[in-house]
Design a protein around this motif. Structure first.
Motif, PDB file in Angstrom:
ATOM      1  N   PHE A   1       0.928  -1.291  -0.106  1.00 28.71           N
ATOM      2  CA  PHE A   1       0.052  -0.016   0.029  1.00 28.71           C
ATOM      3  C   PHE A   1       0.805   1.201   0.062  1.00 28.71           C
ATOM      4  CE2 PHE A   1       0.361  -1.654   4.433  1.00 28.71           C
ATOM      5  CZ  PHE A   1       0.828  -0.406   5.085  1.00 28.71           C
ATOM      6  N   GLY A   2       2.065   1.046  -0.554  1.00 29.04           N
ATOM      7  CA  GLY A   2       3.090   2.309  -0.783  1.00 29.04           C
ATOM      8  C   GLY A   2       3.525   2.794   0.545  1.00 29.04           C
ATOM      9  N   PHE A   3       3.755   2.179   1.486  1.00 26.31           N
ATOM     10  CA  PHE A   3       4.356   2.552   2.931  1.00 26.31           C
ATOM     11  C   PHE A   3       5.836   2.130   2.874  1.00 26.31           C
ATOM     12  CE2 PHE A   3       5.146   2.746   7.406  1.00 26.31           C
ATOM     13  CZ  PHE A   3       4.482   3.913   7.726  1.00 26.31           C
ATOM     14  N   GLU A   4       6.689   2.854   2.442  1.00 20.82           N
ATOM     15  CA  GLU A   4       8.100   2.547   2.682  1.00 20.82           C
ATOM     16  C   GLU A   4       8.543   3.329   3.965  1.00 20.82           C
ATOM     17  OE1 GLU A   4      10.714   2.099  -1.153  1.00 20.82           O
ATOM     18  OE2 GLU A   4       9.172   3.491  -1.560  1.00 20.82           O
ATOM     19  N   VAL A   5       9.684   2.518   4.361  1.00 23.26           N
ATOM     20  CA  VAL A   5      10.476   2.964   5.702  1.00 23.26           C
ATOM     21  C   VAL A   5      11.870   3.068   5.196  1.00 23.26           C
ATOM     22  CG1 VAL A   5       8.850   2.393   7.278  1.00 23.26           C
ATOM     23  CG2 VAL A   5      10.647   0.736   6.602  1.00 23.26           C
ATOM     24  N   LEU A   6      12.765   3.727   6.317  1.00 19.99           N
ATOM     25  CA  LEU A   6      14.245   3.439   5.983  1.00 19.99           C
ATOM     26  C   LEU A   6      14.871   2.257   5.263  1.00 19.99           C
ATOM     27  CD1 LEU A   6      15.572   6.091   8.549  1.00 19.99           C
ATOM     28  CD2 LEU A   6      15.505   6.555   6.101  1.00 19.99           C
ATOM     29  N   VAL A   7      14.531   1.235   6.190  1.00 18.49           N
ATOM     30  CA  VAL A   7      15.189  -0.265   5.896  1.00 18.49           C
ATOM     31  C   VAL A   7      14.803  -0.444   4.457  1.00 18.49           C
ATOM     32  CG1 VAL A   7      15.011  -2.469   6.390  1.00 18.49           C
ATOM     33  CG2 VAL A   7      15.099  -0.679   8.212  1.00 18.49           C
TER      34      VAL A   7
END
Length: 565
Positions: A229-235
């Motif tokens: 759902f397009g939720f990206e984090v640093l990792v």
């Protein structure tokens, strides 16, 4: 005098061995991350254009989104673990909970299920036409593929960290201080929130710090859920810069340092909280720790524990096993669709399953041996040594605690993929061994340090006066005394290394498959049944093997290994 003199300078060789090993495994990858962030052309053997890549990366509009999403996940999981773990821990510590030991065991199981495998189990359960909809008709897919759903799943996996830390801390505090408050007129709730809970701040702060660090460095759950759902984090941002063309090593290094900075800020906040007040609760006189009966609350409390155990342990395990037994995913939960076909294929080496299993078990054993030996040497040099390098060794040994697995993987790639190196472990199985050792080294160091601190100096001094060298003292006297604690930590290292995900995906040599890589690839290719079968086998093996080894050592080695638990 002779003993004192011998002790002053006798740990040099062991200190040097530990120092050189830590430099290769820990310091070199971290230094190369820093250098790559400063010198973008480092991979080509050039130190030109320092910091040229920094404005581009920091000015990227996506960076603020990645950092913000990472903080949302970290703080959200901390809040979720607090809401789940703290009430259960308080009740467990202060009251007679029915079947208390059984709940403790049930809450330990999430530690045995790697987060990415538990997440895959939840996907099979809650996705549209998943197991939950098949059984009840409810479709909770929108909740699953959302930020609150991801936070809930990660909280169910990590809340035992808070539960065990806080329950043990409050047990140590006991009720005596709150009872004094009640004598002076405080109501039970006020006495708890104003006296007992503040005194449990060390355990609560330490566990929440660990939860925050584990949440922001977790790769499997954001990659499996967030990307849908397009939720990206640093990792995931770091992984994309390494795996997607064009490769952006300077950007990956800068994001890695930002991730490390977040962990260090959390650590500093914890240190400030704990240094601002005094939390002494244990004196010289032992205190009674009688727990109070729950009375009419026994049934509601038991149901609350059962619900959490069902969600954290029962649902993921049931989903993993159901998927492993399903002949086809589309066939659903029907008796005709159940069978051992996936197990037969895995045991028949479909897709290189047996080779992946053997690779991971071999790497797990190798990591346990190397990390255990280096952890024991490092702890011995730090606790029993007297040289000026002790603080440096201590920092290097604990540095991996602040380095997420993806950061370690990036460091290994940068350090050992330099064109100027005459030889390199890169693209060999040895690079995975180095990465696993770096990630898991703090475990044996902690266990061995605690064991060495319980050993007096007189045994070592007597041996040194008799002419024994430092390695002889370590091998013949110190190592046997700490062996139970060291073996416990090595079994933990084996269990985690055998199914480690992010380093396996990023630095595994071409053509080499591990358990985690096999599972991840099967899900990407749509062979969900094979992936879940391997997951179930991995959970069983990496849980049973340590338990069987501990039982065997207790039986055949007798009292020497009574410290194993």
């Amino acid at each position: 005098m002779r003993a004192a003199a011998a002790r002053t300078g006798g740990h040099g060789p062991i200190g040097w061995v530990a120092g050189v090993s830590l430099a290769v495994i820990v310091a070199v990858p971290f230094v190369f991350i820093v250098l790559q962030a400063i010198f973008p052309e480092l991979g080509r053997g050039s130190l030109a254009a320092p910091l040229q890549h920094l404005p581009k990366t920091l000015g990227d509009p996506a960076l603020l989104r990645l950092a913000g999403n990472t903080l949302i996940i970290g703080l959200g999981v901390v809040a979720g673990c607090t809401l789940i773990g703290v009430p259960l821990a308080v009740v467990r510590a202060l009251f007679k909970v029915p079947c208390a030991l059984a709940w403790d065991v049930a809450f330990l199981v999430p530690f045995m299920i790697p987060p990415y495998i538990a997440t895959l189990g939840w996907i099979m359960t809650m996705q549209p036409r998943g197991y939950l909809q098949q059984l009840t008709g409810f479709n909770l897919g929108p909740l699953l593929f959302s930020v609150p759903g991801m936070i809930l799943i990660m909280s169910l996996n990590l809340f035992p960290v808070v539960y065990f830390a806080v329950s043990r801390t409050i047990e140590a505090v006991g009720t005596r201080y709150a009872d004094v408050g009640r004598v002076f007129g405080a109501r039970p709730g006020r006495a708890f929130f104003r006296i007992t809970l503040p005194l449990a701040t060390p355990g609560l702060a330490a566990s929440l710090l660990l939860v925050f660090a584990l949440a922001i460095e977790e790769y499997g759950t954001p990659a499996a859920l967030g990307t849908r759902f397009g939720f990206e984090v640093l990792v995931t941002g770091i992984e994309n810069r390494i795996s997607d063309w064009p490769i952006d090593l300077p950007g990956a290094a800068i994001l890695s340092l930002l991730l490390v900075a977040l962990s260090l800020v959390a650590f500093l906040i914890q240190r400030r909280i704990l240094s601002s007040r005094n939390f002494d609760t244990v004196g010289g006189k032992p205190q009674a720790k009688d727990k109070r009966p729950l009375g009419a609350w026994a049934l509601p409390v038991g149901l609350a524990f059962a619900l959490v155990a069902l969600l954290a342990t029962g649902v993921p395990l049931a989903a993993i096993l159901a998927t492993a037994l399903s002949k086809t995913i589309s066939g659903g939960l029907k008796p005709a669709n159940m069978g051992l076909q996936n197990f037969e294929e895995v045991l028949g080496n479909a897709g290189g399953a047996l080779q992946a299993l053997m690779n991971s078990l071999s790497l797990g054993i190798g990591t346990a041996l190397v990390a255990g030996a280096l952890g024991a040497l490092t702890a011995y040099a730090v606790v029993k040594g007297s040289g000026r390098g002790r603080p440096v060794l201590d920092v290097l040994a604990m540095l991996p605690s602040a380095l997420p697995g993806v950061v370690v993987a990036v460091g290994m790639i940068l350090a050992w993929n330099q064109p100027a190196l005459p030889f390199t472990p890169y693209n060999t199985a040895f690079i995975l061994l180095l990465a696993y050792c770096c990630i898991l080294l703090p475990q044996p160091v902690r266990y061995a340090t605690a064991a060495f601190q319980q050993i007096g100096d007189n045994l070592e001094a007597a041996a040194r006066v008799a002419g024994a060298g430092p390695f002889t003292v370590f091998r013949r006297i110190m190592l046997p005394l700490i062996l139970p604690s060291l073996i416990t930590s090595m079994l933990l290292v084996f269990a985690v290394a055998s199914r480690e995900l992010v380093a396996s995906l990023l630095v595994a040599p071409v053509g080499m498959m591990t358990i985690a890589g096999f599972i991840w690839r099967q899900f990407e290719q749509g062979s969900v049944g094979l992936g879940m079968t391997m997951s179930f086998i991995a959970i069983v093996l990496t849980t049973l093997i340590p338990m069987l080894l501990i039982a065997a050592l207790r039986r055949f080695a007798g009292a020497r290994f009574t410290g194993l638990h």
